[in-house]
Write an enzyme that holds these catalytic residues in place. Structure first.
Site, PDB file in Angstrom:
ATOM      1  N   CYS A 251       0.881  -1.167   0.000  1.00 24.55           N
ATOM      2  CA  CYS A 251       0.000   0.000   0.000  1.00 24.55           C
ATOM      3  C   CYS A 251       0.920   1.219   0.000  1.00 24.55           C
ATOM      4  O   CYS A 251       2.117   1.104   0.144  1.00 24.55           O
ATOM      5  CB  CYS A 251      -0.855   0.033   1.261  1.00 24.55           C
ATOM      6  SG  CYS A 251      -1.856  -1.427   1.486  1.00 24.55           S
TER       7      CYS A 251
ATOM      8  N   ARG B  66       1.533   1.516  -6.059  1.00 25.49           N
ATOM      9  CA  ARG B  66       1.685   0.539  -4.973  1.00 25.49           C
ATOM     10  C   ARG B  66       0.351  -0.138  -4.654  1.00 25.49           C
ATOM     11  O   ARG B  66       0.285  -1.048  -3.835  1.00 25.49           O
ATOM     12  CB  ARG B  66       2.233   1.207  -3.714  1.00 25.49           C
ATOM     13  CG  ARG B  66       3.604   1.811  -3.853  1.00 25.49           C
ATOM     14  CD  ARG B  66       4.016   2.547  -2.607  1.00 25.49           C
ATOM     15  NE  ARG B  66       4.188   1.640  -1.495  1.00 25.49           N
ATOM     16  CZ  ARG B  66       5.316   0.977  -1.233  1.00 25.49           C
ATOM     17  NH1 ARG B  66       6.360   1.131  -2.019  1.00 25.49           N
ATOM     18  NH2 ARG B  66       5.421   0.161  -0.217  1.00 25.49           N
TER      19      ARG B  66
ATOM     20  N   TRP C 213      -3.700  -1.646  -1.262  1.00 29.78           N
ATOM     21  CA  TRP C 213      -3.584  -2.891  -2.018  1.00 29.78           C
ATOM     22  C   TRP C 213      -4.106  -3.941  -1.046  1.00 29.78           C
ATOM     23  O   TRP C 213      -3.378  -4.374  -0.138  1.00 29.78           O
ATOM     24  CB  TRP C 213      -2.136  -3.164  -2.392  1.00 29.78           C
ATOM     25  CG  TRP C 213      -1.944  -4.389  -3.208  1.00 29.78           C
ATOM     26  CD1 TRP C 213      -1.683  -5.653  -2.755  1.00 29.78           C
ATOM     27  CD2 TRP C 213      -2.030  -4.495  -4.629  1.00 29.78           C
ATOM     28  NE1 TRP C 213      -1.598  -6.534  -3.799  1.00 29.78           N
ATOM     29  CE2 TRP C 213      -1.806  -5.847  -4.961  1.00 29.78           C
ATOM     30  CE3 TRP C 213      -2.269  -3.598  -5.645  1.00 29.78           C
ATOM     31  CZ2 TRP C 213      -1.806  -6.310  -6.277  1.00 29.78           C
ATOM     32  CZ3 TRP C 213      -2.261  -4.064  -6.959  1.00 29.78           C
ATOM     33  CH2 TRP C 213      -2.047  -5.382  -7.265  1.00 29.78           C
TER      34      TRP C 213
ATOM     35  N   ASN D   4       0.771   0.097   6.063  1.00 29.52           N
ATOM     36  CA  ASN D   4       1.195  -0.744   4.938  1.00 29.52           C
ATOM     37  C   ASN D   4       1.861  -1.964   5.554  1.00 29.52           C
ATOM     38  O   ASN D   4       2.819  -1.843   6.296  1.00 29.52           O
ATOM     39  CB  ASN D   4       2.193   0.014   4.059  1.00 29.52           C
ATOM     40  CG  ASN D   4       2.766  -0.889   2.973  1.00 29.52           C
ATOM     41  OD1 ASN D   4       2.146  -1.885   2.613  1.00 29.52           O
ATOM     42  ND2 ASN D   4       3.956  -0.577   2.490  1.00 29.52           N
ATOM     43  N   GLY D   5       1.316  -3.127   5.300  1.00 31.77           N
ATOM     44  CA  GLY D   5       1.904  -4.352   5.868  1.00 31.77           C
ATOM     45  C   GLY D   5       0.784  -5.315   6.246  1.00 31.77           C
ATOM     46  O   GLY D   5      -0.358  -5.154   5.837  1.00 31.77           O
TER      47      GLY D   5
ATOM     48  N   GLU E 218      10.024 -20.709 -19.641  1.00 28.08           N
ATOM     49  CA  GLU E 218       9.844 -19.364 -19.060  1.00 28.08           C
ATOM     50  C   GLU E 218      11.058 -18.486 -19.349  1.00 28.08           C
ATOM     51  O   GLU E 218      10.926 -17.318 -19.714  1.00 28.08           O
ATOM     52  CB  GLU E 218       9.574 -19.470 -17.559  1.00 28.08           C
ATOM     53  CG  GLU E 218       9.483 -18.143 -16.833  1.00 28.08           C
ATOM     54  CD  GLU E 218       8.427 -17.192 -17.399  1.00 28.08           C
ATOM     55  OE1 GLU E 218       7.552 -17.624 -18.185  1.00 28.08           O
ATOM     56  OE2 GLU E 218       8.480 -15.999 -17.068  1.00 28.08           O
TER      57      GLU E 218
ATOM     58  N   LYS F 241      10.884 -14.963 -21.442  1.00 28.48           N
ATOM     59  CA  LYS F 241      11.418 -13.683 -20.913  1.00 28.48           C
ATOM     60  C   LYS F 241      12.290 -13.017 -21.967  1.00 28.48           C
ATOM     61  O   LYS F 241      12.175 -11.837 -22.255  1.00 28.48           O
ATOM     62  CB  LYS F 241      12.221 -13.928 -19.634  1.00 28.48           C
ATOM     63  CG  LYS F 241      11.369 -14.253 -18.431  1.00 28.48           C
ATOM     64  CD  LYS F 241      10.640 -13.095 -17.801  1.00 28.48           C
ATOM     65  CE  LYS F 241       9.286 -12.739 -18.266  1.00 28.48           C
ATOM     66  NZ  LYS F 241       8.186 -13.638 -18.280  1.00 28.48           N
TER      67      LYS F 241
ATOM     68  N   GLU G 165      10.248 -11.942 -25.278  1.00 34.84           N
ATOM     69  CA  GLU G 165       9.208 -10.891 -25.181  1.00 34.84           C
ATOM     70  C   GLU G 165       9.799  -9.515 -24.887  1.00 34.84           C
ATOM     71  O   GLU G 165       9.154  -8.508 -25.167  1.00 34.84           O
ATOM     72  CB  GLU G 165       8.134 -11.258 -24.165  1.00 34.84           C
ATOM     73  CG  GLU G 165       8.542 -11.226 -22.726  1.00 34.84           C
ATOM     74  CD  GLU G 165       7.342 -11.469 -21.806  1.00 34.84           C
ATOM     75  OE1 GLU G 165       6.224 -11.049 -22.120  1.00 34.84           O
ATOM     76  OE2 GLU G 165       7.535 -12.098 -20.767  1.00 34.84           O
TER      77      GLU G 165
ATOM     78  N   HIS H  29      15.939 -35.559 -31.112  1.00 38.31           N
ATOM     79  CA  HIS H  29      14.801 -35.832 -32.013  1.00 38.31           C
ATOM     80  C   HIS H  29      14.572 -34.672 -32.974  1.00 38.31           C
ATOM     81  O   HIS H  29      13.476 -34.512 -33.505  1.00 38.31           O
ATOM     82  CB  HIS H  29      13.540 -36.118 -31.185  1.00 38.31           C
ATOM     83  CG  HIS H  29      13.689 -37.288 -30.274  1.00 38.31           C
ATOM     84  ND1 HIS H  29      13.781 -38.589 -30.718  1.00 38.31           N
ATOM     85  CD2 HIS H  29      13.846 -37.339 -28.925  1.00 38.31           C
ATOM     86  CE1 HIS H  29      13.952 -39.394 -29.687  1.00 38.31           C
ATOM     87  NE2 HIS H  29      13.992 -38.665 -28.578  1.00 38.31           N
TER      88      HIS H  29
ATOM     89  N   LYS I 113      -0.028  -5.634 -20.567  1.00 38.79           N
ATOM     90  CA  LYS I 113       0.184  -6.275 -19.265  1.00 38.79           C
ATOM     91  C   LYS I 113      -0.923  -7.285 -18.981  1.00 38.79           C
ATOM     92  O   LYS I 113      -0.691  -8.302 -18.387  1.00 38.79           O
ATOM     93  CB  LYS I 113       0.230  -5.219 -18.140  1.00 38.79           C
ATOM     94  CG  LYS I 113       0.542  -5.790 -16.771  1.00 38.79           C
ATOM     95  CD  LYS I 113       1.875  -6.501 -16.753  1.00 38.79           C
ATOM     96  CE  LYS I 113       2.086  -7.314 -15.493  1.00 38.79           C
ATOM     97  NZ  LYS I 113       3.240  -8.255 -15.588  1.00 38.79           N
TER      98      LYS I 113
HETATM   99  C1  AGP Z   1       4.468 -12.782 -19.148  1.00 38.02           C
HETATM  100  O1  AGP Z   1       5.758 -12.217 -19.091  1.00 38.02           O
HETATM  101  C2  AGP Z   1       3.620 -12.183 -20.200  1.00 38.02           C
HETATM  102  N1  AGP Z   1       3.482 -10.782 -19.999  1.00 38.02           N
HETATM  103  C3  AGP Z   1       2.318 -12.897 -20.451  1.00 38.02           C
HETATM  104  O2  AGP Z   1       2.645 -14.157 -21.000  1.00 38.02           O
HETATM  105  C4  AGP Z   1       1.407 -13.162 -19.229  1.00 38.02           C
HETATM  106  O3  AGP Z   1       2.011 -14.096 -18.372  1.00 38.02           O
HETATM  107  C5  AGP Z   1       0.083 -13.765 -19.741  1.00 38.02           C
HETATM  108  O4  AGP Z   1      -0.539 -12.815 -20.572  1.00 38.02           O
HETATM  109  C6  AGP Z   1      -0.863 -14.190 -18.615  1.00 38.02           C
HETATM  110  O5  AGP Z   1      -1.228 -13.066 -17.873  1.00 38.02           O
HETATM  111  P1  AGP Z   1      -1.969 -13.295 -16.451  1.00 38.02           P
HETATM  112  O6  AGP Z   1      -0.988 -14.000 -15.579  1.00 38.02           O
HETATM  113  O7  AGP Z   1      -2.315 -11.920 -15.990  1.00 38.02           O
HETATM  114  O8  AGP Z   1      -3.183 -14.141 -16.694  1.00 38.02           O
END
Ligand code: AGP
Length: 611
Positions: free
Chosen positions: A2, A27, A74, A100-101, A484, A488, A491, A507, A606
């Site tokens: 928060c 926050r 939050w 906050n906490g 993953e 990273k 993207e 394979h 996002k």
């Molecule tokens: C992750 O780095 C990406 N921005 C994207 O794959 C994200 O994980 C995906 O869109 C799922 O989002 P969510 O976790 O909010 O459901």
């Protein structure tokens, strides 16, 4: 997380509080509120929703005054409603505070205070502190009453408190959550971070854990909460510009969020694990134990990074529960005519809680009466409202589009859920439970150790940032980490990177390997170590470049690698939380060298709220 602000001086306090809260909105923004003290009277204004709503309210219902506190929330305990919005107040409307906490033992304290006659009007842990200070303030020495109360509370806090009996004093206390004092000319500020007050002063003092400050227009005194001994601290001059300050001095939100992971993992574990009581505390009021004991199969649904967390979750849950776990990408789930019934537990993993593909899959599962638990980072988001139970990941807002701290928080939540269900279904022995709890509690420090050792990763990024293709290899529980790590990189740097099970190399993918294709391999000791080493020998034989993640004392892999990122040892089963850290940093530093927009990569959002 928060955001809190406070001011005492000769200016009208409301504009300063609103401006500070606006700067702290990153926050958390579930609800907001302020309290002003004028002529011995406390006035509050609170709203559900963002600071903009509070500004509108203040325009309609203004308050004059030169001292006050503010909060943007939050939510952790209690839904984001106006009643639960801070500031919170005691029975006599004499003590008002923002926090906050998390107060871990708030429920016990609340029961004791109710028995003493205190009336509660919110479901928050914070309100307990206001009544506790009221109860302890019988002696009239307010500073002592606050300190006594903080010693009775367990958990973390950054607090700003106002008492109407001493209209010229603000109190600020810190344990586990950041708090700074801003120093002006005959005026002082309190804030969760410098960003909130940089427009007014660059002269600040950072409170340390276990300190409390008594602030008046004439100045301030800092004491230890332990024994009220005086603390002398030198003011610092902040040289950051406001934008840098929002990232707490980090160049990008993504880097800040990578470095927040030790605290985030700790926030997710604290209050939910007890080693000596061999307990895992999760709360599913709409999912009775007997229903969870009756689960015959688990389905995990997610997208992107959350899907990779789900793939790790399969290993975790199958190992502990010994029932079948399937993992589906949200956008694929509905089209395979899945087999679901009332004995199916569907786990929806989503940082935002608003991913359309995951929401659609959850709605599909609802039609077949599956039990639904979501692992989510945003309180009251759509997916949580479709769930019978929720595990919030308390990572605070994740601003960087590339998910990092939310991912390790999701993994932590999956470990907690597996232990909780394993204990409930008696599929985990007492010894296993204690061993896993013990090792989970050590993870924040182990993540910290990796983050402190980033120089080789930076060097590696400088060597390979011009390469165009990368292959990430892992086996077993670290195969999803290969996926993953590759996600990273691709993207945020727009380079081609692919995650693959190392055993699949022969394979097909092995045809790709030459000196222009760096291989990023995840090779901690454990069940698949020898196989991974053989795969690396195959890469070596083809002049492949090897970048490996492994244990510090592993001379074999180190000798084979062009770059070797080390992680502290842990239980094989827990390695994903550690092995992903160097890969997050590698992606970040490669993208940094390429000069691309790290926090908002092209074509991405996002939260993907369209199917
Ligand atoms: C992750 O780095 C990406 N921005 C994207 O794959 C994200 O994980 C995906 O869109 C799922 O989002 P969510 O976790 O909010 O459901």
């Amino acid at each position: 997380m928060c955001g809190i602000v406070g001011y005492i001086g000769n200016k009208q306090v409301v504009p300063i509080l609103l401006d500070g809260l606006q700067k702290l909105e990153y926050r958390g923004y579930d609800s907001a509120g302020i309290a002003v003290l004028l002529d011995g009277k406390i006035e509050r204004r609170r709203i559900e929703g963002k600071i903009a709503g509070l500004k509108e309210k203040m325009a309609k219902e203004p308050i004059n005054g030169f001292m006050g506190i503010g909060h943007t929330r939050w939510a952790t305990h209690g839904r984001p409603t106006e009643e639960n919005a801070h500031p919170h107040i005691d029975c006599k409307n004499e003590i008002v505070l923002v926090h906050n906490g998390i107060i871990e033992n708030y429920f016990t304290l609340r029961q004791e205070l109710i028995e003493l006659g205190h009336k509660f009007v919110s479901d928050t842990d914070t309100e307990v502190l206001a009544h506790l200070i009221e109860e302890n303030n019988k002696s009239g020495n307010f500073l002592e009453a606050v300190v006594k109360s903080l010693k009775e509370a367990e958990g973390s806090y950054a607090l700003a408190i106002v008492l109407d009996k001493t209209p010229d004093k603000l109190y600020a206390a810190r344990l586990g959550s950041p708090l700074v004092i801003g120093i002006g000319e005959g005026e002082y500020y309190i804030a969760s971070d410098v960003l909130a007050i940089l427009n007014y002063t660059k002269k600040v003092i950072f409170l340390e854990d276990g300190e409390i400050a008594e602030v008046s227009k004439e100045g301030f005194h800092i004491y230890t909460i332990a024994d009220l001994s005086r603390v002398n601290k030198k003011a610092q001059l902040i040289t950051w510009d406001p934008i840098t300050a929002e990232k707490s001095g980090y160049r990008h939100f993504m880097l800040k969020e990578i470095y927040e992971q030790p605290r985030v993992i700790e926030e997710n574990i604290k209050g939910r694990l007890s080693k000596d009581k061999e307990e895992v505390y999760l709360d599913f009021p709409d999912l009775p134990d007997k229903e969870l004991e009756g689960i015959k199969k688990v389905l995990i649904i997610a997208c992107g990074t959350s899907y990779h967390a789900g793939l790790v979750g399969k290993f975790i849950l199958e190992k502990i529960l010994r029932i079948s776990v399937e993992v589906d990408i949200g956008s694929e789930f509905r089209y395979r005519d899945p087999i679901i019934d009332k004995n199916t537990l569907l786990i929806a993993i989503s940082q935002s809680g608003e991913t359309a593909d995951t929401i659609a899959a959850v709605k599909e599962a609802q039609k077949s009466n599956a039990k639904i638990i979501s692992i989510c980072n945003v309180l009251d988001s759509s997916i949580t409202r479709l769930s019978h139970g929720v595990i919030y990941t308390h990572a605070g807002p994740e601003v960087g589009v590339a998910s990092t701290k939310a991912f390790t928080a999701q993994l932590t939540a999956l470990y907690l859920l597996a232990l909780y269900l394993g204990k409930l279904r008696k599929s985990i022995s007492k010894i296993e439970l204690i061993e896993l709890i013990d090792e989970l509690l050590k993870l924040p420090k182990k993540v910290e150790a990796i983050l402190e050792n980033d120089k080789d990763i930076i060097k590696c990024s400088k060597t390979y940032f011009k390469y165009k293709n990368f292959l990430y290899l892992g086996r077993g529980i670290n195969y999803p980490i290969a996926l993953e790590g590759a996600l990273k990189l691709k993207e945020i740097s727009y380079l081609h990177a692919e995650g693959y099970p190392a055993g699949e190399m022969k394979h097909g993918p092995i045809a790709l390997i030459d000196e222009n294709m760096p291989i990023v391999a995840i090779v901690p000791h454990g069940q698949v170590y020898d196989k991974m080493v053989s795969n690396l020998r195959e890469v070596q034989a083809r002049q492949g470049v090897i970048v490996a993640v492994g244990y510090k004392n592993d001379e074999i892999v180190k000798e084979m690698s062009d770059y070797f990122f080390t992680i502290p040892e842990t239980i094989d089963f827990l390695t994903p939380i550690l092995t992903i850290i160097p890969l997050q940093l590698l992606a970040y530093h490669v993208a940094l060298k390429l000069g691309v927009d790290i926090d908002q990569p092209r074509n991405l959002a996002k939260s993907v709220t369209v199917e």
